[in-house]
Design an enzyme around this catalytic site. Structure first.
Site, short mmCIF file in Angstrom:
data_model
loop_
_atom_site.label_atom_id
_atom_site.label_comp_id
_atom_site.label_asym_id
_atom_site.label_seq_id
_atom_site.Cartn_x
_atom_site.Cartn_y
_atom_site.Cartn_z
N GLU A 104 34.48 37.71 52.07
CA GLU A 104 35.31 38.56 51.21
C GLU A 104 34.50 39.03 50.01
O GLU A 104 33.67 38.29 49.48
CB GLU A 104 36.54 37.77 50.73
CG GLU A 104 37.58 38.62 50.02
CD GLU A 104 38.90 37.86 49.86
OE1 GLU A 104 39.43 37.39 50.89
OE2 GLU A 104 39.37 37.72 48.72
N ASP A 106 35.43 40.90 46.33
CA ASP A 106 36.62 41.16 45.53
C ASP A 106 36.35 41.89 44.23
O ASP A 106 35.42 41.54 43.50
CB ASP A 106 37.29 39.84 45.11
CG ASP A 106 37.87 39.05 46.24
OD1 ASP A 106 38.18 39.67 47.27
OD2 ASP A 106 38.01 37.83 46.10
N GLU A 108 39.05 42.14 41.08
CA GLU A 108 40.37 41.71 40.65
C GLU A 108 40.55 42.03 39.17
O GLU A 108 39.74 41.61 38.33
CB GLU A 108 40.56 40.21 40.88
CG GLU A 108 40.58 39.82 42.35
CD GLU A 108 40.85 38.35 42.56
OE1 GLU A 108 41.36 38.00 43.64
OE2 GLU A 108 40.55 37.54 41.65
N THR A 121 34.96 39.73 39.65
CA THR A 121 34.43 39.95 40.99
C THR A 121 34.14 38.60 41.61
O THR A 121 33.87 37.62 40.91
CB THR A 121 33.15 40.81 40.99
OG1 THR A 121 32.13 40.14 40.23
CG2 THR A 121 33.41 42.18 40.39
N ASN A 122 34.19 38.55 42.94
CA ASN A 122 33.90 37.30 43.64
C ASN A 122 33.32 37.64 45.00
O ASN A 122 33.55 38.72 45.55
CB ASN A 122 35.17 36.45 43.79
CG ASN A 122 34.87 34.97 43.93
OD1 ASN A 122 33.73 34.56 44.18
ND2 ASN A 122 35.90 34.15 43.78
N GLY A 130 33.96 30.75 44.88
CA GLY A 130 33.42 30.11 43.68
C GLY A 130 32.28 30.86 43.04
O GLY A 130 31.55 30.29 42.22
N ARG A 131 32.14 32.14 43.39
CA ARG A 131 31.05 32.94 42.83
C ARG A 131 31.61 34.00 41.88
O ARG A 131 31.25 35.16 41.94
CB ARG A 131 30.25 33.59 43.95
CG ARG A 131 29.59 32.61 44.91
CD ARG A 131 28.78 33.34 45.97
NE ARG A 131 28.06 32.43 46.84
CZ ARG A 131 28.52 31.96 47.99
NH1 ARG A 131 29.74 32.32 48.42
NH2 ARG A 131 27.80 31.13 48.73
N GLU A 132 32.47 33.56 40.98
CA GLU A 132 33.13 34.51 40.08
C GLU A 132 32.18 35.01 38.99
O GLU A 132 31.38 34.26 38.44
CB GLU A 132 34.34 33.85 39.40
CG GLU A 132 35.40 33.35 40.35
CD GLU A 132 35.22 31.88 40.69
OE1 GLU A 132 34.13 31.33 40.42
OE2 GLU A 132 36.17 31.29 41.23
N TRP A 195 48.29 30.86 37.52
CA TRP A 195 46.98 30.59 36.90
C TRP A 195 46.50 31.69 35.96
O TRP A 195 45.54 31.47 35.21
CB TRP A 195 45.91 30.37 37.98
CG TRP A 195 45.70 31.55 38.89
CD1 TRP A 195 46.34 31.82 40.04
CD2 TRP A 195 44.76 32.61 38.71
NE1 TRP A 195 45.88 32.99 40.60
CE2 TRP A 195 44.90 33.49 39.81
CE3 TRP A 195 43.80 32.91 37.74
CZ2 TRP A 195 44.14 34.64 39.95
CZ3 TRP A 195 43.03 34.05 37.89
CH2 TRP A 195 43.20 34.90 38.99
N ARG A 275 29.94 23.50 36.55
CA ARG A 275 30.31 23.65 37.96
C ARG A 275 29.10 23.56 38.87
O ARG A 275 29.19 23.01 39.97
CB ARG A 275 31.00 25.01 38.17
CG ARG A 275 32.34 25.15 37.50
CD ARG A 275 32.90 26.55 37.72
NE ARG A 275 33.18 26.83 39.12
CZ ARG A 275 33.44 28.05 39.59
NH1 ARG A 275 33.46 29.09 38.77
NH2 ARG A 275 33.70 28.22 40.87
#
Length: 289
Positions: A104, A106, A108, A121-122, A130-132, A195, A275
């Site tokens: 995916e 993204d 957003e 973006t991800n 987990g790559r925001e 969230w 993280r």
């Protein structure tokens, strides 16, 4: 649609001219390439189906996706985000596969009481995200349409806002993860109150406006399992989005990219040592600039 994202110089000029004259700047009907997938009562179209509205209220949001799957291309949409103060409302434009361990890409937009206005973006590969990254937009995205685009080929993924590159994700081969699955193009508005902040429902309905429904991509044939199709990604090298000029950023776009990162980057998973004590491979890869 003007498609001169990365091609420099004379080739870029020829491409712009050819595309503009070939298309005559005609808008494409939403229904040519897309279907509504959920929230039909919260979907509307106007201007001969060249603009669509997705609305969110307490009962539902709405979404659409492309009729076809793709395995490379330039995918873009013009979007105007909800005008109201809208914490908790999420508007998206993205590519996604239907595999169990999906890929995916993204965009957003997380509603806020802005400014600032944040765009996230991800990147997901084989079910792992987990790559925001998050930037503050340098304009108000709720008052007019702006272009959001994804260039995806076997060499790189580039996220663009108004033709300015804001993120680059390189293909490192066996040294890193990279999206390769057949994906559909999609857009949604939905309730992310759990969230992204409490929604003030007195301001509902919240409306996201979409335009620009032509797609420049390598279409996966209509087969029972699109994920099994191995064409396009490796064999579709004659497509302009895979030409040499689209395998890395141009000098000019490299400067634009650095400027955006310096001025507007708000969060980058590559810099989050809580993280990721050890940066992921793509975080250490040069962007080619």
């Amino acid at each position: 649609m003007e498609s001169s994202y990365l091609l420099p110089g004379f080739l870029g000029f020829l491409l712009v001219v050819n595309v503009l004259f070939a298309r005559g700047r005609q808008e494409v009907s939403f229904y040519q390439n897309y279907n509504v997938t959920w929230g039909n009562a919260h979907f509307s179209s106007l201007y001969d189906d060249t603009e669509v509205h997705l609305t969110l209220d307490q009962s539902s949001g709405a979404g659409f996706e492309s009729k076809s799957y793709y395995r490379s291309g330039l995918f873009q949409m013009r979007i105007k985000f909800p005008e109201q103060k809208s914490p908790g409302v999420l508007t998206s434009f993205y590519l996604t596969s239907k595999e169990d361990l999906h890929d995916e890409l993204d965009f957003e937009f997380i509603g806020s009481n802005g400014p600032p206005y944040s765009l996230s973006t991800n990147v997901y590969t084989k079910g792992v995200g987990g790559r925001e990254q998050k930037i503050h937009l340098w304009f108000d995205p709720t008052t007019d349409f702006h272009s959001y685009a994804l260039l995806w080929n076997r060499y790189q993924v580039v996220f663009f806002v108004d033709k300015i590159p804001i993120r680059v994700f390189k293909n490192l081969g066996i040294r890193g993860a990279y999206p390769t699955q057949a994906m559909q193009v999609a857009g949604t508005i939905w309730n992310a109150e759990d969230w992204a902040g409490k929604i003030d429902w007195s301001k509902a309905p919240f409306t996201a406006h979409y335009q620009g429904f032509d797609i420049n991509g390598c279409v996966v044939p209509d087969v029972p399992d699109p994920g099994s199709f191995r064409g396009c990604y490796y064999s579709h090298r004659n497509a302009w989005w895979s030409w040499r000029g689209n395998q890395t950023l141009s000098t000019r776009q490299g400067m634009q990219y650095k400027n955006v990162r310096r001025k507007y980057l708000d969060y980058d998973y590559c810099s989050d040592r809580t993280r990721y004590p050890d940066p992921l491979p793509e975080c250490q890869a040069p962007t080619g600039i």
